[in-house]
Design a protein around this motif. Structure first.
Motif, mmCIF file in Angstrom:
data_model
loop_
_atom_site.group_PDB
_atom_site.id
_atom_site.type_symbol
_atom_site.label_atom_id
_atom_site.label_comp_id
_atom_site.label_asym_id
_atom_site.label_seq_id
_atom_site.Cartn_x
_atom_site.Cartn_y
_atom_site.Cartn_z
ATOM 1 N N LEU A 185 18.901 -15.836 38.959
ATOM 2 C CA LEU A 185 19.202 -15.604 37.550
ATOM 3 C C LEU A 185 20.530 -16.217 37.128
ATOM 4 C CD1 LEU A 185 17.981 -11.911 37.275
ATOM 5 C CD2 LEU A 185 16.774 -13.984 36.571
ATOM 6 N N GLY A 186 21.502 -16.239 38.034
ATOM 7 C CA GLY A 186 22.783 -16.844 37.693
ATOM 8 C C GLY A 186 22.663 -18.328 37.429
ATOM 9 N N GLN A 187 21.962 -19.032 38.316
ATOM 10 C CA GLN A 187 21.753 -20.466 38.131
ATOM 11 C C GLN A 187 20.909 -20.746 36.891
ATOM 12 O OE1 GLN A 187 22.897 -23.103 39.654
ATOM 13 N NE2 GLN A 187 23.937 -22.223 41.421
ATOM 14 N N THR B 222 21.961 -22.945 33.600
ATOM 15 C CA THR B 222 21.110 -24.034 33.128
ATOM 16 C C THR B 222 20.685 -23.818 31.683
ATOM 17 O OG1 THR B 222 20.266 -24.421 35.367
ATOM 18 C CG2 THR B 222 18.941 -25.245 33.537
ATOM 19 N N ALA B 223 20.303 -22.570 31.365
ATOM 20 C CA ALA B 223 19.870 -22.268 30.001
ATOM 21 C C ALA B 223 21.009 -22.431 29.011
ATOM 22 C CB ALA B 223 19.310 -20.849 29.939
ATOM 23 N N ALA B 224 22.245 -22.057 29.432
ATOM 24 C CA ALA B 224 23.393 -22.208 28.543
ATOM 25 C C ALA B 224 23.673 -23.673 28.256
ATOM 26 C CB ALA B 224 24.618 -21.537 29.175
ATOM 27 N N SER C 188 24.769 -13.037 37.193
ATOM 28 C CA SER C 188 24.531 -13.261 38.613
ATOM 29 C C SER C 188 23.409 -12.347 39.065
ATOM 30 C CB SER C 188 25.807 -12.999 39.435
ATOM 31 O OG SER C 188 26.183 -11.629 39.342
ATOM 32 N N GLY C 189 22.834 -12.673 40.212
ATOM 33 C CA GLY C 189 21.736 -11.865 40.721
ATOM 34 C C GLY C 189 20.451 -12.659 40.817
ATOM 35 N N ARG C 190 19.438 -11.997 41.313
ATOM 36 C CA ARG C 190 18.141 -12.646 41.539
ATOM 37 C C ARG C 190 17.027 -11.736 41.067
ATOM 38 N NH1 ARG C 190 20.976 -11.795 45.668
ATOM 39 N NH2 ARG C 190 19.410 -10.501 46.713
ATOM 40 N N GLY D 119 21.165 -7.246 42.737
ATOM 41 C CA GLY D 119 22.565 -7.565 42.459
ATOM 42 C C GLY D 119 22.780 -8.133 41.068
ATOM 43 N N LEU D 120 21.998 -7.692 40.094
ATOM 44 C CA LEU D 120 22.080 -8.250 38.738
ATOM 45 C C LEU D 120 23.322 -7.741 38.014
ATOM 46 C CD1 LEU D 120 20.873 -9.832 36.352
ATOM 47 C CD2 LEU D 120 19.596 -7.748 35.755
ATOM 48 N N THR D 121 24.138 -8.673 37.529
ATOM 49 C CA THR D 121 25.258 -8.343 36.646
ATOM 50 C C THR D 121 25.184 -9.244 35.421
ATOM 51 O OG1 THR D 121 26.816 -9.924 37.647
ATOM 52 C CG2 THR D 121 26.713 -7.724 38.615
#
Length: 497
Positions: free
Chosen positions: A217-219, A223-225, A259-261, A281-283
């Motif tokens: 999710l962090g990557q 990418t989306a930003a 961050s997180g997956r 580990g989602l933040t």
């Protein structure tokens, strides 16, 4: 929460292939090579489909298909091969008149499929929005036959697609630079199959899935930003059948620090189909569930709603969680603060006064609610609201305020021990928790923090289905701790073929 419809969408897309796998004759049933073995460990998103179930899975799939409503099961051809329909369509669109599924694809086309997206090292390989590229891995049971078919396709079309056939898979990339980058990424970073984090996440959602997906999710947020800044809007969903809904990538890209997956899996059990999505580990902007004093889970109040409840939602600790969020960032919840003020309550204590420690709401006349949505209802729907630990007088005062200028009868407020109950209209006298369909649909979710239940039987009846009782119900739940959030969506049909 945008992840929930994404997970459900994955399940719907894969349903047709799953039904085929469940009802076809099992030929050469075995667990062969998986697509993550040939796709890079640097992938930021991955999805796979497995249409070759084990013997135990196949038995469960068959039982599930037998529970489908008659009208749906009648449309299923147990001998149909979904791959043939897709390939035939591609042959027609590409103008490959000299090729056929039976001669050029069936001899080699396997039942394991994978897709991966990653950020390449070379700019030439970047073919997608946000500077990413992608590849598709298709199981090749006969590598020579696969290479011959793909060679013929490349010769007969103007497509730039590059491919390689190795390790039991045909790997297709948008161009040769992307394919070369994939090979160098695997050589330097290893395959996704070698990534411990990926394996641990996928094991957490269970390995008996017909379809699954994994995301960094962090990557993806980064990418989306970048993509949103370019104005390309490359991740929109409108191109897929005209679906009108918020773009999840755009929603993810609006946050500065993620961050997180996340791992998602679709599995079929004898009594239901379930999509499960877990985050790890989602933040988001530095905030995670670890920053909250988490409430005790429990959806018991949903079971205490009337037995004729058609739609229900319930939760544990909602007031406490919202109160903590308000204290951390009151500006974000200013609208809620204004609403509470209109009801004569203050934040955050007013939330507990209305919601209590556990809360459940059930609507018993979905038809009336639908009519109201389309502007045809003569009054509000019948419903019951239950709040354990709420202030009965605060609930009564809030209702009096909301119905002050209404011509309809407000809900009546009573107490059952520590539970405040507000009832409007006509409701059943039995318990929803005693209903067999509710038990089947919500089994295993008792310890969730949030839940939803929708009885499809009255919906099917309003749609004039011949056997509405066979449609069963759908349910969903969310459970979380300091590290993980787990979301489940389940359909439990009740056919009896």
């Amino acid at each position: 929460m945008w992840m929930v419809p994404v997970a459900a969408g994955l399940g719907v897309v894969m349903m047709a292939g799953t039904v085929w796998a469940a009802t076809s004759v099992a030929q050469n049933v075995f667990v062969g090579a998986q697509p993550e073995s040939v796709l890079p460990g640097s992938s930021i998103a991955f999805a796979k489909l497995d249409l070759r179930p084990s013997g135990g899975q196949l038995a469960g799939y068959t039982q599930f298909v037998n529970r489908l409503p008659d009208s749906m099961r009648d449309e299923i051809d147990p001998d149909a091969d979904p791959a043939k329909e897709l390939v035939d369509s591609y042959i027609d669109e590409a103008g490959l008149d000299g090729m056929s599924y039976e001669e050029d694809f069936e001899p080699w086309l396997g039942r394991h499929f994978g897709f991966a997206m990653w950020v390449p090292d070379s700019e030439e390989a970047a073919t997608e929005s946000g500077g990413t590229t992608m590849a598709i891995a298709i199981e090749a049971e006969d590598e020579e036959a696969a290479e011959a078919a793909l060679d013929e396709i490349r010769s007969a079309t103007d497509e730039d697609t590059a491919f390689d056939v190795r390790d039991d898979f045909a790997i297709l990339a948008p161009n040769s630079a992307a394919l070369s980058d994939l090979e160098s990424q695997v050589e330097s970073e290893g395959s996704l199959e070698d990534l411990d984090t990926y394996n641990q996440d996928m094991e957490a959602i269970g390995t008996e899935n017909v379809a699954s997906a994994w995301m960094d999710l962090g990557q993806l947020a980064s990418t989306a930003a970048e993509d949103s800044g370019s104005g390309t809007g490359g991740y929109g969903l409108d191109e897929y059948g005209g679906v009108q809904q918020p773009d999840p990538m755009e929603s993810l890209g609006q946050y500065e620090d993620v961050s997180g997956r996340m791992a998602v899996g679709l599995r079929i059990e004898p009594e239901y189909m379930e999509v499960r999505g877990d985050t790890f580990g989602l933040t988001v902007d530095g905030v995670s569930t670890a920053d909250y004093d988490l409430p005790d889970p429990g959806l018991q109040l949903m079971g205490d709603l009337p037995d004729d409840t058609v739609f229900a939602v319930g939760g544990s600790g909602a007031a406490d969680m919202m109160g903590q969020a308000y204290e951390q960032n009151p500006e974000e919840l200013s609208d809620l603060e204004d609403l509470m003020s209109e009801l004569g309550l203050t934040m955050p204590d007013g939330l507990t006064s209305l919601l209590g420690e556990r809360t459940a709401l059930g609507i018993t006349d979905l038809g009336g609610s639908v009519d109201e949505f389309f502007g045809g209802a003569t009054g509000p729907p019948s419903l019951q609201y239950r709040a354990e630990g709420a202030d009965s007088q605060a609930v009564q005062n809030a209702i009096d305020t909301m119905w002050e200028n209404s011509y309809t009868t407000p809900p009546g407020v009573t107490s059952e021990g520590s539970v405040t109950v507000a009832t409007s209209g006509t409701t059943g006298t039995g318990r929803l928790g005693d209903d067999a369909v509710f038990k089947q649909t919500m089994a295993g979710t008792e310890s969730a923090h949030m839940g939803m239940y929708l009885d499809l039987r009255p919906v099917a009846e309003s749609a004039e289905e011949s056997a509405p009782e066979q449609w069963g119900a759908v349910g969903a739940s969310v459970t979380f701790d300091a590290e993980t959030m787990s979301m489940r969506a389940r359909w439990a049909p009740n056919g009896g073929g």
